[in-house]
Design a protein around this motif. Structure first.
Motif, PDB file in Angstrom:
ATOM      1  N   ALA A  65       0.376  -1.258  -0.172  1.00 40.95           N
ATOM      2  CA  ALA A  65      -0.171  -0.052   0.081  1.00 40.95           C
ATOM      3  C   ALA A  65       0.772   1.291   0.281  1.00 40.95           C
ATOM      4  O   ALA A  65       1.811   1.485   1.034  1.00 40.95           O
ATOM      5  N   SER A  66       0.753   1.877  -1.072  1.00 44.38           N
ATOM      6  CA  SER A  66       1.119   3.331  -1.122  1.00 44.38           C
ATOM      7  C   SER A  66       1.342   4.235   0.570  1.00 44.38           C
ATOM      8  O   SER A  66       0.663   3.794   1.716  1.00 44.38           O
ATOM      9  N   GLY A  67       2.593   5.201   0.645  1.00 45.58           N
ATOM     10  CA  GLY A  67       2.435   5.567   2.319  1.00 45.58           C
ATOM     11  C   GLY A  67       1.114   6.200   2.072  1.00 45.58           C
ATOM     12  O   GLY A  67       1.106   6.947   3.497  1.00 45.58           O
ATOM     13  N   GLU A  68       0.479   6.871   1.169  1.00 50.27           N
ATOM     14  CA  GLU A  68      -0.646   7.600   1.370  1.00 50.27           C
ATOM     15  C   GLU A  68      -1.630   6.628   1.842  1.00 50.27           C
ATOM     16  O   GLU A  68      -2.956   7.602   2.367  1.00 50.27           O
ATOM     17  N   GLN A  69      -1.903   5.777   1.175  1.00 51.74           N
ATOM     18  CA  GLN A  69      -3.412   5.323   1.491  1.00 51.74           C
ATOM     19  C   GLN A  69      -3.306   3.892   2.831  1.00 51.74           C
ATOM     20  O   GLN A  69      -2.195   3.437   3.247  1.00 51.74           O
ATOM     21  N   GLY A  70      -4.393   4.429   3.414  1.00 51.78           N
ATOM     22  CA  GLY A  70      -4.583   3.601   4.255  1.00 51.78           C
ATOM     23  C   GLY A  70      -3.493   3.582   5.400  1.00 51.78           C
ATOM     24  O   GLY A  70      -3.189   2.467   6.397  1.00 51.78           O
ATOM     25  N   VAL A  71      -2.583   4.970   5.310  1.00 56.08           N
ATOM     26  CA  VAL A  71      -1.445   4.936   6.683  1.00 56.08           C
ATOM     27  C   VAL A  71      -1.667   6.344   6.892  1.00 56.08           C
ATOM     28  O   VAL A  71      -2.074   7.220   6.823  1.00 56.08           O
ATOM     29  N   ARG A  72      -2.126   6.506   8.452  1.00 57.61           N
ATOM     30  CA  ARG A  72      -2.138   7.368   9.360  1.00 57.61           C
ATOM     31  C   ARG A  72      -0.676   8.164   9.988  1.00 57.61           C
ATOM     32  O   ARG A  72      -0.306   7.276  10.316  1.00 57.61           O
ATOM     33  N   GLU A  73      -0.311   8.984  10.338  1.00 59.93           N
ATOM     34  CA  GLU A  73       0.975   8.990  10.421  1.00 59.93           C
ATOM     35  C   GLU A  73       0.577  10.644  11.380  1.00 59.93           C
ATOM     36  O   GLU A  73      -0.151  11.694  10.739  1.00 59.93           O
ATOM     37  N   GLN A  74       0.599  10.390  12.689  1.00 61.91           N
ATOM     38  CA  GLN A  74       1.196  12.029  13.075  1.00 61.91           C
ATOM     39  C   GLN A  74       2.976  12.252  13.766  1.00 61.91           C
ATOM     40  O   GLN A  74       3.349  11.148  13.796  1.00 61.91           O
ATOM     41  N   TRP A 121      -4.116  -8.885   5.264  1.00 61.40           N
ATOM     42  CA  TRP A 121      -4.726  -8.289   6.646  1.00 61.40           C
ATOM     43  C   TRP A 121      -6.005  -7.669   5.960  1.00 61.40           C
ATOM     44  O   TRP A 121      -7.177  -7.705   7.243  1.00 61.40           O
ATOM     45  N   LYS A 122      -6.073  -7.333   4.779  1.00 59.79           N
ATOM     46  CA  LYS A 122      -7.808  -6.907   4.318  1.00 59.79           C
ATOM     47  C   LYS A 122      -8.464  -7.705   3.650  1.00 59.79           C
ATOM     48  O   LYS A 122      -9.499  -7.623   4.208  1.00 59.79           O
ATOM     49  N   GLN A 123      -7.918  -9.160   4.163  1.00 63.10           N
ATOM     50  CA  GLN A 123      -8.569 -10.081   3.460  1.00 63.10           C
ATOM     51  C   GLN A 123      -9.539 -11.018   5.499  1.00 63.10           C
ATOM     52  O   GLN A 123     -10.759 -10.808   5.291  1.00 63.10           O
ATOM     53  N   PHE A 124      -8.297 -10.080   6.286  1.00 60.68           N
ATOM     54  CA  PHE A 124      -8.976 -10.445   7.370  1.00 60.68           C
ATOM     55  C   PHE A 124      -9.943  -9.801   7.510  1.00 60.68           C
ATOM     56  O   PHE A 124     -11.222 -10.058   8.626  1.00 60.68           O
ATOM     57  N   SER A 125      -9.929  -8.522   7.377  1.00 63.44           N
ATOM     58  CA  SER A 125     -10.763  -6.825   7.980  1.00 63.44           C
ATOM     59  C   SER A 125     -11.757  -7.755   7.475  1.00 63.44           C
ATOM     60  O   SER A 125     -12.755  -6.781   7.875  1.00 63.44           O
ATOM     61  N   GLN A 175      -6.607  -0.968  18.022  1.00 65.94           N
ATOM     62  CA  GLN A 175      -5.678  -0.077  16.866  1.00 65.94           C
ATOM     63  C   GLN A 175      -4.433  -0.649  17.111  1.00 65.94           C
ATOM     64  O   GLN A 175      -4.130   0.028  18.183  1.00 65.94           O
ATOM     65  N   PRO A 176      -3.732  -1.705  16.506  1.00 67.65           N
ATOM     66  CA  PRO A 176      -2.083  -1.496  16.708  1.00 67.65           C
ATOM     67  C   PRO A 176      -1.412  -0.056  16.434  1.00 67.65           C
ATOM     68  O   PRO A 176      -2.494   0.635  14.902  1.00 67.65           O
ATOM     69  N   ARG A 177      -0.404   0.216  16.627  1.00 70.66           N
ATOM     70  CA  ARG A 177      -0.145   1.617  16.348  1.00 70.66           C
ATOM     71  C   ARG A 177       1.558   1.157  16.181  1.00 70.66           C
ATOM     72  O   ARG A 177       1.789   0.696  16.975  1.00 70.66           O
ATOM     73  N   LEU A 178       2.160   2.226  15.410  1.00 76.81           N
ATOM     74  CA  LEU A 178       3.745   1.754  15.437  1.00 76.81           C
ATOM     75  C   LEU A 178       4.338   3.093  15.509  1.00 76.81           C
ATOM     76  O   LEU A 178       4.133   4.176  14.334  1.00 76.81           O
ATOM     77  N   HIS A 179       5.710   3.082  15.975  1.00 78.00           N
ATOM     78  CA  HIS A 179       5.736   4.224  16.411  1.00 78.00           C
ATOM     79  C   HIS A 179       7.759   3.881  15.998  1.00 78.00           C
ATOM     80  O   HIS A 179       8.070   3.318  16.308  1.00 78.00           O
ATOM     81  N   PHE A 196      -2.693   1.377  10.687  1.00 78.97           N
ATOM     82  CA  PHE A 196      -2.896   1.387   9.461  1.00 78.97           C
ATOM     83  C   PHE A 196      -4.672   1.144  10.066  1.00 78.97           C
ATOM     84  O   PHE A 196      -4.980  -0.341  10.504  1.00 78.97           O
ATOM     85  N   PRO A 197      -6.062   1.532   9.689  1.00 81.98           N
ATOM     86  CA  PRO A 197      -6.944   0.639   9.406  1.00 81.98           C
ATOM     87  C   PRO A 197      -7.494  -0.729   9.620  1.00 81.98           C
ATOM     88  O   PRO A 197      -8.017  -1.173  10.192  1.00 81.98           O
ATOM     89  N   GLU A 198      -7.060  -1.547   8.585  1.00 85.30           N
ATOM     90  CA  GLU A 198      -7.206  -2.672   8.011  1.00 85.30           C
ATOM     91  C   GLU A 198      -6.528  -3.520   9.145  1.00 85.30           C
ATOM     92  O   GLU A 198      -6.635  -4.696   9.115  1.00 85.30           O
ATOM     93  N   THR A 199      -5.399  -2.648  10.281  1.00 87.95           N
ATOM     94  CA  THR A 199      -4.626  -3.899  11.479  1.00 87.95           C
ATOM     95  C   THR A 199      -6.351  -3.740  12.484  1.00 87.95           C
ATOM     96  O   THR A 199      -5.779  -4.794  13.293  1.00 87.95           O
ATOM     97  N   GLN A 200      -6.950  -3.333  12.434  1.00 86.62           N
ATOM     98  CA  GLN A 200      -8.011  -3.873  13.563  1.00 86.62           C
ATOM     99  C   GLN A 200      -8.444  -4.510  14.001  1.00 86.62           C
ATOM    100  O   GLN A 200      -8.574  -5.393  13.131  1.00 86.62           O
ATOM    101  N   PHE A 201      -8.429  -5.266  15.246  1.00 85.52           N
ATOM    102  CA  PHE A 201      -8.983  -6.463  15.359  1.00 85.52           C
ATOM    103  C   PHE A 201     -10.260  -6.491  16.637  1.00 85.52           C
ATOM    104  O   PHE A 201      -9.378  -5.920  17.614  1.00 85.52           O
TER     105      PHE A 201
END
Length: 260
Positions: free
Chosen positions: A4-13, A82-86, A198-202, A221-226
């Motif tokens: 997935a591209s950096g802009e797609q499905g990725v939120r960064e702060q 992840w999207k399959q599971f999501s 929601q997992p987050r990576l830092h 990544f929204p698709e990694t919610q569980f």
DNA sequence: TCGACTCGCACTTTTGAATCGG
DNA sequence: ACCGATTCAAAAGTGCGAGTCG
């Protein structure tokens, strides 16, 4: 496989530790996301009040003059899995002894300064304040969430390492374990069963394991919610896990352990 | 009674120490 | 003596199903 591209499905702060500002161990919530009930890292009081996990430290800050000039990006490598599971509704088993996540989080980084050292962290935050139950063929809320547990982070075992080390390779967090044991002393990430997370990576600049500071980049990544469970509820998830997870090969139709 | 949870089982993959050959 | 490849046993990771608990 194109990730997935950096802009797609990725939120960064991107936040920056203030060397002379508020409690450096508890940076204020980053912008662009609903503030979690607690800071990214436990307060020193929290850390002292419980047995510290082996790699979950609350280090003192290091003032730094080097901010990332190039934009730091993170791509989820196994986004398609992840999207399959999501699409079905990802469930993660949690156990007292700790259970790995499947799918695991595997990412690729870009935009890091090859000469600087970084620490990579994983934490998992509640998505809402509800408790869930699998009824009929879907998950439904059944009440208020239980009180939030102390935050724990999983530090990638390669940390700290230079940007050159992290760049151009896949960075996997598959060793992180989830538990529902509130008094866990193994350093696993403690979660409530039947809650959404929601997992987050830092990514944090760091001179060594004890001196963190400087720019901080957070990704989710929204698709990694569980949803956490102690036993799978949705048979479609069970089927997907057995099909995708090599350790569950024995339960496939051609496996000896499969149910007829 | 029922839903959530724990534990042991049989299976697979992963890991690391031991061994061997060049 | 060193190093890389191979082998093998132990450890770790799976979902299942029976039993337990509140």
């Amino acid at each position: 496989m194109p990730a997935a591209s950096g802009e797609q499905g990725v939120r960064e702060q991107v936040s920056r530790m203030d060397p002379a500002g508020a409690d450096p161990c508890c940076p204020s919530p980053t912008e662009g996301e609903a503030p979690p009930p607690q800071g990214l890292f436990p307060t020193s009081c929290n850390m002292a009040a419980r047995a510290p996990p082996p790699r979950a430290l609350a280090p003192p800050p290091v003032p730094t003059e080097t901010a990332g000039k190039e934009q730091v990006k993170m791509e989820l490598e196994n986004a398609s899995l992840w999207k399959q599971f999501s699409a079905v509704g990802t469930e993660m088993i949690i156990t007292k002894k700790g259970r790995r996540m499947f799918p695991g989080l595997s990412v690729k980084l870009s935009g890091l300064n090859p000469a600087l050292r970084y620490i990579l962290l994983l934490d998992i935050v509640p998505l809402d304040s509800s408790r869930y139950r699998f009824q009929g063929d879907a998950w439904q809320t059944v009440g208020e969430a239980e009180a939030r547990l102390p935050d724990r982070v999983f530090i990638h075992p390669d940390s700290p390492a230079t940007g050159a080390h992290w760049l151009g390779r896949s960075v996997a967090f598959h060793r992180a374990k989830l538990t529902n044991h509130t008094l866990d002393s193994q350093g696993h990430i403690i979660l409530h069963s039947l809650h959404r997370y929601q997992p987050r990576l830092h990514i944090m600049e760091a001179r060594d394991m004890l001196r963190w500071g400087g720019a901080q980049h957070s990704f989710s990544f929204p698709e990694t919610q569980f949803l956490t469970v102690t036993a799978y509820q949705n048979p479609r998830i069970t089927e997907l896990k057995i099909r995708s997870n090599p350790f569950a090969k024995g339960f496939r139709e051609d496996g000896r352990n499969c149910k007829k």
